[in-house]
Write a protein that holds these residues in place. Structure first.
Motif, PDB file in Angstrom:
ATOM      1  N   ALA A   1     -18.895   2.773  12.288  1.00  0.00           N
ATOM      2  CA  ALA A   1     -20.225   2.246  11.979  1.00  0.00           C
ATOM      3  C   ALA A   1     -20.676   2.608  10.567  1.00  0.00           C
ATOM      4  CB  ALA A   1     -21.233   2.774  13.000  1.00  0.00           C
ATOM      5  N   GLU A   2     -19.980   3.553   9.945  1.00  0.00           N
ATOM      6  CA  GLU A   2     -20.424   4.022   8.626  1.00  0.00           C
ATOM      7  C   GLU A   2     -19.859   3.227   7.448  1.00  0.00           C
ATOM      8  OE1 GLU A   2     -20.090   8.512   8.447  1.00  0.00           O
ATOM      9  OE2 GLU A   2     -19.517   8.121  10.503  1.00  0.00           O
ATOM     10  N   GLY A   3     -18.820   2.432   7.699  1.00  0.00           N
ATOM     11  CA  GLY A   3     -18.245   1.641   6.604  1.00  0.00           C
ATOM     12  C   GLY A   3     -16.917   2.193   6.120  1.00  0.00           C
ATOM     13  N   ASP A   4     -15.986   1.267   5.783  1.00  0.00           N
ATOM     14  CA  ASP A   4     -14.627   1.698   5.436  1.00  0.00           C
ATOM     15  C   ASP A   4     -14.505   2.231   4.010  1.00  0.00           C
ATOM     16  OD1 ASP A   4     -14.884  -0.720   4.119  1.00  0.00           O
ATOM     17  OD2 ASP A   4     -13.669  -1.807   5.588  1.00  0.00           O
ATOM     18  N   ASP A   5     -15.626   2.200   3.241  1.00  0.00           N
ATOM     19  CA  ASP A   5     -15.570   2.686   1.860  1.00  0.00           C
ATOM     20  C   ASP A   5     -15.879   4.178   1.737  1.00  0.00           C
ATOM     21  OD1 ASP A   5     -18.188   2.466   2.653  1.00  0.00           O
ATOM     22  OD2 ASP A   5     -18.916   1.593   0.782  1.00  0.00           O
TER      23      ASP A   5
ATOM     24  N   LYS B   1     -15.331   5.912  17.271  1.00  0.00           N
ATOM     25  CA  LYS B   1     -16.159   4.766  17.725  1.00  0.00           C
ATOM     26  C   LYS B   1     -15.404   3.447  17.550  1.00  0.00           C
ATOM     27  CE  LYS B   1     -20.507   7.097  16.472  1.00  0.00           C
ATOM     28  NZ  LYS B   1     -21.921   6.925  16.099  1.00  0.00           N
ATOM     29  N   ILE B   2     -14.081   3.460  17.728  1.00  0.00           N
ATOM     30  CA  ILE B   2     -13.351   2.198  17.510  1.00  0.00           C
ATOM     31  C   ILE B   2     -13.668   1.158  18.592  1.00  0.00           C
ATOM     32  CG2 ILE B   2     -11.445   3.111  16.103  1.00  0.00           C
ATOM     33  CD1 ILE B   2      -9.742   2.885  18.713  1.00  0.00           C
ATOM     34  N   ASP B   3     -14.354   1.579  19.657  1.00  0.00           N
ATOM     35  CA  ASP B   3     -14.837   0.579  20.631  1.00  0.00           C
ATOM     36  C   ASP B   3     -15.875  -0.351  19.996  1.00  0.00           C
ATOM     37  OD1 ASP B   3     -17.720   1.950  21.887  1.00  0.00           O
ATOM     38  OD2 ASP B   3     -16.311   3.268  20.867  1.00  0.00           O
ATOM     39  N   LEU B   4     -16.429   0.058  18.848  1.00  0.00           N
ATOM     40  CA  LEU B   4     -17.449  -0.759  18.177  1.00  0.00           C
ATOM     41  C   LEU B   4     -16.871  -1.728  17.143  1.00  0.00           C
ATOM     42  CD1 LEU B   4     -20.259   1.912  17.506  1.00  0.00           C
ATOM     43  CD2 LEU B   4     -20.126   0.240  19.366  1.00  0.00           C
TER      44      LEU B   4
ATOM     45  N   ASP C   1     -12.587  -2.566   8.042  1.00  0.00           N
ATOM     46  CA  ASP C   1     -11.161  -2.851   7.943  1.00  0.00           C
ATOM     47  C   ASP C   1     -10.382  -1.542   8.124  1.00  0.00           C
ATOM     48  OD1 ASP C   1      -8.544  -3.385   7.138  1.00  0.00           O
ATOM     49  OD2 ASP C   1      -9.210  -4.995   5.792  1.00  0.00           O
ATOM     50  N   VAL C   2      -9.828  -1.343   9.332  1.00  0.00           N
ATOM     51  CA  VAL C   2      -9.152  -0.082   9.659  1.00  0.00           C
ATOM     52  C   VAL C   2      -7.974   0.170   8.716  1.00  0.00           C
ATOM     53  CG1 VAL C   2      -7.844   1.172  11.416  1.00  0.00           C
ATOM     54  CG2 VAL C   2      -9.870  -0.112  12.070  1.00  0.00           C
ATOM     55  N   ASP C   3      -7.146  -0.856   8.483  1.00  0.00           N
ATOM     56  CA  ASP C   3      -5.964  -0.663   7.635  1.00  0.00           C
ATOM     57  C   ASP C   3      -6.349  -0.281   6.214  1.00  0.00           C
ATOM     58  OD1 ASP C   3      -4.390  -1.273   9.757  1.00  0.00           O
ATOM     59  OD2 ASP C   3      -4.207  -3.406   9.244  1.00  0.00           O
ATOM     60  N   ASP C   4      -7.378  -0.979   5.719  1.00  0.00           N
ATOM     61  CA  ASP C   4      -7.874  -0.700   4.381  1.00  0.00           C
ATOM     62  C   ASP C   4      -8.387   0.735   4.279  1.00  0.00           C
ATOM     63  OD1 ASP C   4      -7.997  -2.320   2.107  1.00  0.00           O
ATOM     64  OD2 ASP C   4     -10.196  -2.110   2.113  1.00  0.00           O
TER      65      ASP C   4
END
Ligand SMILES: Nc1nc2c(ncn2[C@@H]2O[C@H](COP(=O)(O)OP(=O)(O)OP(=O)(O)O)[C@@H](O)[C@H]2O)c(=O)[nH]1
Ligand SMILES: [Mg+2]
Ligand SMILES: [Zn+2]
Lengths: 216, 122
Positions: free
Chosen positions: A144-148, A167-170, A177-180
């Protein structure tokens, strides 16, 4: 007026480091692992501990030191799942320091424990600066916090021995972007494993627990 | 923020050093700290903390000089060494990620500039 330059070269973290080393010595003697969970307020640190209490079923006997600015709510949540917890109040400070942790640790029944988990004050910045005597800092980041966030707050991810992406259920509801994100973490810290999990559903928690087992 | 607790350690260290000096210095003119580039210290916050913590003490009015230290990198793959920017995690020469950083988390009191009492000629 005559002036003199006096070369000092004195470590400013020396006092904190002294307590941290004392703590590590005590833990090593008692064969107890200590980890230091660090992440933003609400990233899900306490929820992860609640989930671990359920999943571990005493396979790793652990106690929790809860760092907060105020209130004993998190320690109460941990006690409610039958895990011993002490609340450490910083009285305004944004991070835990080694001396407070050391004295709290000495009140725990270390002979009957395999692990102590420190939940640091919710903060992505300051706690990463302070060694509290842990064997491993663990970064906790929620989707929820952002991938950056790893790129914006690199110190924590640089210092961490492992990263929890929770929280990957969200994932369906947020742009993340998980991979990023993992690639960014790897750029800062190539050796830290990243565990993607949900404290809510329990998915992925086993990998994290296995890693803890290997550390003992 | 955490600048305040680190600043307390700066003030304590300065006062310890000053107390141990022989002959006794007249006053502190400035103190220099060195800060590794990965330390998240905001100079303005540190200066404010220093003003507040030294107010009313024997080192009130002294200057705090904050010197940034660049990270020194060594590549364990190809042997490259040189200054490293903090967001660089790959060797600029061979792109390996096996980089060792030195000084990134340094934080020390480096130098004190003091005014001496003028010693009368013997
Ligand atoms: N959907 C979902 N919600 C979660 C998960 N983990 C935590 N939460 C929710 O996120 C909120 C914050 O969780 P906490 O565990 O209190 O977070 P914390 O990091 O301990 O927060 P502080 O101690 O205040 O820094 C709560 O409402 C939790 O129910 C998860 O895996 N999935
Ligand atoms: Mg919490
Ligand atoms: Zn190289």
């Amino acid at each position: 007026m005559t002036t003199t330059n006096v070369k000092v070269y004195k470590d400013l973290m020396g006092e904190n480091e002294k307590w941290a080393n004392e703590t590590r010595r005590l833990l090593t003697e008692k064969c107890v692992l200590m980890i230091n969970l660090i992440g933003s307020p609400g990233s899900g640190k306490t929820a992860l501990l609640e989930r671990m209490a359920k999943s571990l079923e005493n396979r790793i006997r652990f106690a929790v030191l809860e760092g907060d600015v105020e209130t004993t709510r998190d320690a109460e949540r941990i006690a409610a799942v039958n895990i011993q917890a002490s609340q450490l109040l910083t009285g305004g400070a944004c991070h835990l320091e080694a001396k407070l942790v050391h004295y709290a640790l000495k009140d725990l029944p270390l002979d009957d424990l395999d692990m102590v988990v420190v939940e640091n004050v919710g903060n992505l910045v300051c706690p990463a600066e302070f060694d509290v005597g842990e064997m491993a800092k663990i970064a906790v980041l929620s989707v929820a916090e952002g991938d950056d966030k790893p790129s914006k707050y690199p110190l924590l991810f640089h210092e961490a021995k492992a990263v929890i992406l929770t929280k990957i259920d969200l994932l369906l509801h947020v742009d993340f972007d998980v991979d990023d994100c993992i690639a960014n973490i790897k750029r800062i810290n190539a050796s830290a494993p990243v565990f993607t999990l949900s404290a809510k559903t329990g998915i992925g928690v086993d990998n994290w627990i296995n890693w803890l087992h290997e550390r003992r | 923020m955490h600048e305040l607790s680190i600043c307390q350690s700066i003030v304590n260290s300065i006062q310890e050093e000053m107390a141990g000096m022989d002959p006794r210095p007249k006053r502190l003119i400035s103190a220099r700290i060195v800060v590794g580039e990965l330390r998240q210290i905001v100079p303005e916050f540190m200066q404010n903390a220093y003003q507040n913590l030294t107010k009313g003490s024997d080192i009130e009015g002294s200057q705090l000089e904050i010197k940034a230290l660049t990270i020194h990198g060594t590549c364990e793959a190809c042997g490259w060494t040189g200054p490293l920017s903090k967001d660089l995690c790959e060797c600029p020469s061979c792109s390996s990620s096996k980089l060792k950083m030195e000084g990134a988390m340094d934080l020390y009191l480096d130098n004190l500039e003091i005014e001496n009492y003028v010693t009368p000629e013997a």
